[in-house]
Scaffold this motif. Structure first.
Motif, PDB file in Angstrom:
ATOM      1  N   HIS A 163     -32.811  75.937 -28.688  1.00  0.00           N
ATOM      2  CA  HIS A 163     -33.874  76.890 -28.197  1.00  0.00           C
ATOM      3  C   HIS A 163     -34.807  75.832 -27.267  1.00  0.00           C
ATOM      4  O   HIS A 163     -34.938  74.850 -27.662  1.00  0.00           O
ATOM      5  N   THR A 164     -35.001  76.288 -25.948  1.00  0.00           N
ATOM      6  CA  THR A 164     -35.709  75.735 -24.953  1.00  0.00           C
ATOM      7  C   THR A 164     -36.922  76.371 -24.896  1.00  0.00           C
ATOM      8  O   THR A 164     -36.933  77.310 -24.193  1.00  0.00           O
ATOM      9  N   CYS A 183     -34.916  83.086 -13.933  1.00  0.00           N
ATOM     10  CA  CYS A 183     -34.402  83.138 -15.133  1.00  0.00           C
ATOM     11  C   CYS A 183     -33.092  84.032 -15.074  1.00  0.00           C
ATOM     12  O   CYS A 183     -31.837  83.897 -15.686  1.00  0.00           O
ATOM     13  N   HIS A 197     -41.741  81.144 -19.590  1.00  0.00           N
ATOM     14  CA  HIS A 197     -40.190  81.291 -19.834  1.00  0.00           C
ATOM     15  C   HIS A 197     -39.531  80.584 -20.689  1.00  0.00           C
ATOM     16  O   HIS A 197     -40.185  79.259 -20.854  1.00  0.00           O
ATOM     17  N   GLU A 215     -30.287  79.730 -26.549  1.00  0.00           N
ATOM     18  CA  GLU A 215     -28.578  79.684 -26.655  1.00  0.00           C
ATOM     19  C   GLU A 215     -28.073  80.094 -28.135  1.00  0.00           C
ATOM     20  O   GLU A 215     -28.672  79.538 -28.736  1.00  0.00           O
ATOM     21  N   LEU A 264     -26.597  82.641 -23.315  1.00  0.00           N
ATOM     22  CA  LEU A 264     -27.841  81.810 -23.119  1.00  0.00           C
ATOM     23  C   LEU A 264     -28.767  82.880 -22.660  1.00  0.00           C
ATOM     24  O   LEU A 264     -28.522  83.372 -21.656  1.00  0.00           O
ATOM     25  N   SER A 265     -29.679  83.302 -23.372  1.00  0.00           N
ATOM     26  CA  SER A 265     -30.791  84.195 -22.978  1.00  0.00           C
ATOM     27  C   SER A 265     -31.983  83.755 -22.663  1.00  0.00           C
ATOM     28  O   SER A 265     -32.432  82.810 -23.140  1.00  0.00           O
ATOM     29  N   SER A 266     -32.709  84.674 -21.723  1.00  0.00           N
ATOM     30  CA  SER A 266     -34.061  84.216 -21.214  1.00  0.00           C
ATOM     31  C   SER A 266     -35.019  85.109 -21.729  1.00  0.00           C
ATOM     32  O   SER A 266     -34.741  86.389 -21.967  1.00  0.00           O
ATOM     33  N   ASN A 285     -29.911  82.670 -13.530  1.00  0.00           N
ATOM     34  CA  ASN A 285     -28.780  81.908 -14.134  1.00  0.00           C
ATOM     35  C   ASN A 285     -27.823  82.570 -14.943  1.00  0.00           C
ATOM     36  O   ASN A 285     -27.714  83.520 -15.506  1.00  0.00           O
ATOM     37  N   GLN A 299     -35.586  79.643 -23.231  1.00  0.00           N
ATOM     38  CA  GLN A 299     -34.355  80.405 -23.273  1.00  0.00           C
ATOM     39  C   GLN A 299     -33.735  80.025 -24.746  1.00  0.00           C
ATOM     40  O   GLN A 299     -34.295  79.117 -25.421  1.00  0.00           O
TER      41      GLN A 299
END
Length: 193
Positions: A105-106, A190, A113, A117, A134-136, A193, A115
């Motif tokens: 988790h970013t 986002c 925003h 994974e 990898l979701s935004s 990517n 992201q």
């Protein structure tokens, strides 16, 4: 859906032994799912995801429990009308969901925003498979009508940015999240990517 779900779908990770600390559905994703009324409209009494990871978990559970209205309502508002709720229901019902693994988790990509994974596991005739993505996500500030003068008129909420939705948004147009920035400098980064 059974009335008693021992472990919340988002708490099941097939790559790990099930922990005795796994939360029950009622203590995990149900309060978020209950944020929508039967007709799919927002219920102000329901819980809102406090992070992109939490929203990812609630969306996985919504797929596993075939709650297509929740999937639509937690996608960024500009994309909601472009989703086919019947296709979501069919796909969710036909998939034999097996668990979720949050890889990373970013929480902070710029101002609004994030992201996540993840691996969403499902069973097939060939055995256990994983959808790795990898979701935004974007945090949107909604203006809400407030009758109590001491209450805030802004409500922040996380939404999923669906890269599979075909949209005709120019790079110099206002962003789909309503931030006021140009699309190319906001959600466009986002989605590219």
């Amino acid at each position: 859906m059974p009335l008693s779900i021992k472990n919340c779908p988002c708490q099941i990770n097939p790559s790990l032994a099930i922990s005795s600390n796994a939360l029950a559905y009622k203590d995990c994703c149900q309060p978020y799912h209950d944020s929508l009324d039967e007709d799919g409209t927002d219920n102000s009494a329901g819980a809102q995801a406090e992070s992109a990871e939490r929203l990812m978990r609630t969306r996985y559970s919504a797929f596993a429990l075939v709650k297509a209205d929740y999937i639509v309502k937690t996608t960024v508002p500009a994309q909601q009308a472009l989703l086919d709720i019947n296709d979501i229901k069919i796909w969710a019902k036909e998939t034999d969901w097996a668990g979720l693994e949050i890889v990373q988790h970013t929480p902070k990509l710029g101002k609004r925003h994030a992201q996540v994974e993840f691996k969403a596991y499902y069973n097939t005739e060939d055995g256990l498979q994983a959808h790795h993505e990898l979701s935004s996500f974007v945090k949107v500030t909604d203006r809400v009508k407030v009758t109590d003068k001491s209450a805030s008129g802004d409500k922040e909420r996380w939404y999923f940015l669906d890269p599979t939705v075909s949209m005709s948004v120019g790079q110099k147009q206002p962003c789909i999240c309503g931030s006021g920035e140009k699309f190319k400098r906001c959600c466009g980064v986002c989605l590219a990517n």
